[in-house]
Motif scaffolding. Structure first.
Motif, PDB file in Angstrom:
ATOM      1  N   ASP A  25     -31.858 -32.514 -35.022  1.00  0.00           N
ATOM      2  CA  ASP A  25     -32.323 -33.778 -34.454  1.00  0.00           C
ATOM      3  C   ASP A  25     -31.937 -33.896 -32.985  1.00  0.00           C
ATOM      4  OD1 ASP A  25     -29.604 -33.977 -35.098  1.00  0.00           O
ATOM      5  OD2 ASP A  25     -29.738 -36.101 -35.650  1.00  0.00           O
ATOM      6  N   ARG A  26     -30.730 -33.471 -32.649  1.00  0.00           N
ATOM      7  CA  ARG A  26     -30.295 -33.575 -31.257  1.00  0.00           C
ATOM      8  C   ARG A  26     -30.952 -32.510 -30.378  1.00  0.00           C
ATOM      9  NH1 ARG A  26     -24.029 -34.510 -30.635  1.00  0.00           N
ATOM     10  NH2 ARG A  26     -24.739 -34.623 -28.462  1.00  0.00           N
ATOM     11  N   GLU A  28     -33.982 -31.443 -30.678  1.00  0.00           N
ATOM     12  CA  GLU A  28     -35.340 -31.894 -30.399  1.00  0.00           C
ATOM     13  C   GLU A  28     -35.360 -33.176 -29.574  1.00  0.00           C
ATOM     14  OE1 GLU A  28     -37.679 -29.880 -30.993  1.00  0.00           O
ATOM     15  OE2 GLU A  28     -36.393 -28.534 -32.156  1.00  0.00           O
ATOM     16  N   ALA A  29     -34.239 -33.880 -29.482  1.00  0.00           N
ATOM     17  CA  ALA A  29     -34.200 -35.156 -28.761  1.00  0.00           C
ATOM     18  C   ALA A  29     -33.837 -35.008 -27.292  1.00  0.00           C
ATOM     19  CB  ALA A  29     -33.191 -36.099 -29.432  1.00  0.00           C
ATOM     20  N   THR A 259     -31.570 -39.983 -30.408  1.00  0.00           N
ATOM     21  CA  THR A 259     -32.402 -39.331 -31.415  1.00  0.00           C
ATOM     22  C   THR A 259     -33.352 -40.290 -32.117  1.00  0.00           C
ATOM     23  OG1 THR A 259     -30.748 -39.642 -33.162  1.00  0.00           O
ATOM     24  CG2 THR A 259     -30.595 -37.621 -31.844  1.00  0.00           C
ATOM     25  N   HIS A 260     -33.196 -41.581 -31.886  1.00  0.00           N
ATOM     26  CA  HIS A 260     -33.972 -42.589 -32.600  1.00  0.00           C
ATOM     27  C   HIS A 260     -34.206 -43.771 -31.666  1.00  0.00           C
ATOM     28  CE1 HIS A 260     -34.866 -45.750 -35.603  1.00  0.00           C
ATOM     29  NE2 HIS A 260     -35.223 -44.760 -36.402  1.00  0.00           N
TER      30      HIS A 260
END
Length: 316
Positions: A25-26, A28-29, A259-260
């Motif tokens: 997740d990190r 791709e963020a 990430t969000h």
């Protein structure tokens, strides 16, 4: 009146290339988080210190780096899993966006390939190579470098920083992250303000106050469901402490922490509050370089230069 410093560790994939299983997740963020933070800083006109991994400034490389005295297999991800992921290894477009932003950010170094300077296996030759290469690349971009942020805050080889003309580095925070930090600041009323000081190598240590993503996972979700984002609460508290004193509140993060969308909201809430309190008071926003210059030019009543050492002042 005090000041607020914001620093960022800008690294994309390089922050995780020594992990057996990097956090997807990190990874791709990183790029989105970088752009989001630049937009937020522009919106609120807040300058920050961006410490950039030097490899990100390259357009391409041979993936081997044979002349670099790195540990064996240090660049393995470039040759295997990330061979077809230039978006994790290079970021000249992101660096260009940083350097052409409306806000005058400080460009700083985060080493060349995210070597941990404080580990026993990182000898002086490796530290020199990491810093020398990152400064060479920065110079090719026309960027002077005054500040350095150690990868994972793993401090070591400060003499090398001094040798290469670095003025400041981010020191470790005197307070805890996460639940313990929230308890210390809200229940025990422990200050989050820090005092910069010049160390024995002539470098200005600008200690961190608060990692803005130190309270995550289920605990964050529960806290937000019954209260509010605990990191926004802590950041506002630190800002208020700076308003009421002459200390520094130094908050930091990685762009890949976003990430969000709720992470975007966290940062917007913090920066909006900082902007409002700056407008209402004499609070200032500084970069690490600003702080280092301020410490370096401080003069005593008799004209002698003052060096701040662990909260004490003395003539040089």
């Amino acid at each position: 009146m005090g000041s607020v410093v914001c620093s960022l560790d800008a690294e994309l994939g390089w922050g995780f290339h020594d992990f057996e299983t990097p956090p997807a997740d990190r990874l791709e963020a990183g790029r989105r988080g970088w752009s989001t933070m630049l937009d937020l800083f522009d919106e609120y006109k807040i300058p920050a210190t961006w410490a950039v991994v030097g490899h990100l400034m390259l357009e391409d490389c041979d993936r081997v780096h044979a002349d670099h005295p790195a540990p064996e297999d240090w660049f393995e991800y470039e040759q295997t899993d990330w061979n077809d992921r230039p978006d994790l290894r290079f970021g000249p477009d992101l660096v260009d966006a940083l350097l052409t932003a409306d806000v005058d950010h400080e460009f700083a170094s985060h080493s060349f390939s995210h070597v941990l300077f404080g580990r026993p296996e990182t000898d002086r030759d490796l530290a020199v190579a990491e810093l020398e290469r990152s400064l060479e690349i920065a110079d090719a971009w026309g960027q002077p470098v005054d500040s350095f942020i150690y990868p994972r805050n793993n401090i070591g080889h400060r003499d090398v920083l001094a040798e290469f003309g670095i003025s400041a580095y981010r020191g470790r925070s005197p307070t805890h992250d996460g639940v313990r930090g929230l308890f210390d600041s809200t229940v025990r009323d422990q200050t989050m303000l820090v005092e910069p000081y010049r160390d024995e190598f002539g470098l200005v240590n600008v200690p961190a106050s608060l990692f803005l993503f130190g309270f995550e996972g289920p605990a964050r979700t529960v806290a937000e469901s019954i209260w509010q984002d605990p990191m926004v609460v802590q950041a506002r508290r630190g800002i208020e402490e700076a308003v009421g004193s002459d200390g520094i509140f130094h908050m930091w993060l990685h762009p890949n922490n976003l990430t969000h969308r709720r992470d975007d909201r966290r940062m917007r809430a913090i920066l909006e509050y900082l902007d409002r309190r700056r407008a209402e008071t004499d609070l200032t926003v500084e970069t690490m370089g600003d702080v280092a210059r301020r410490v370096a030019v401080a003069r005593g009543v008799d004209g002698g230069a003052i060096a701040v050492d662990g909260g004490r002042t003395s003539d040089d």
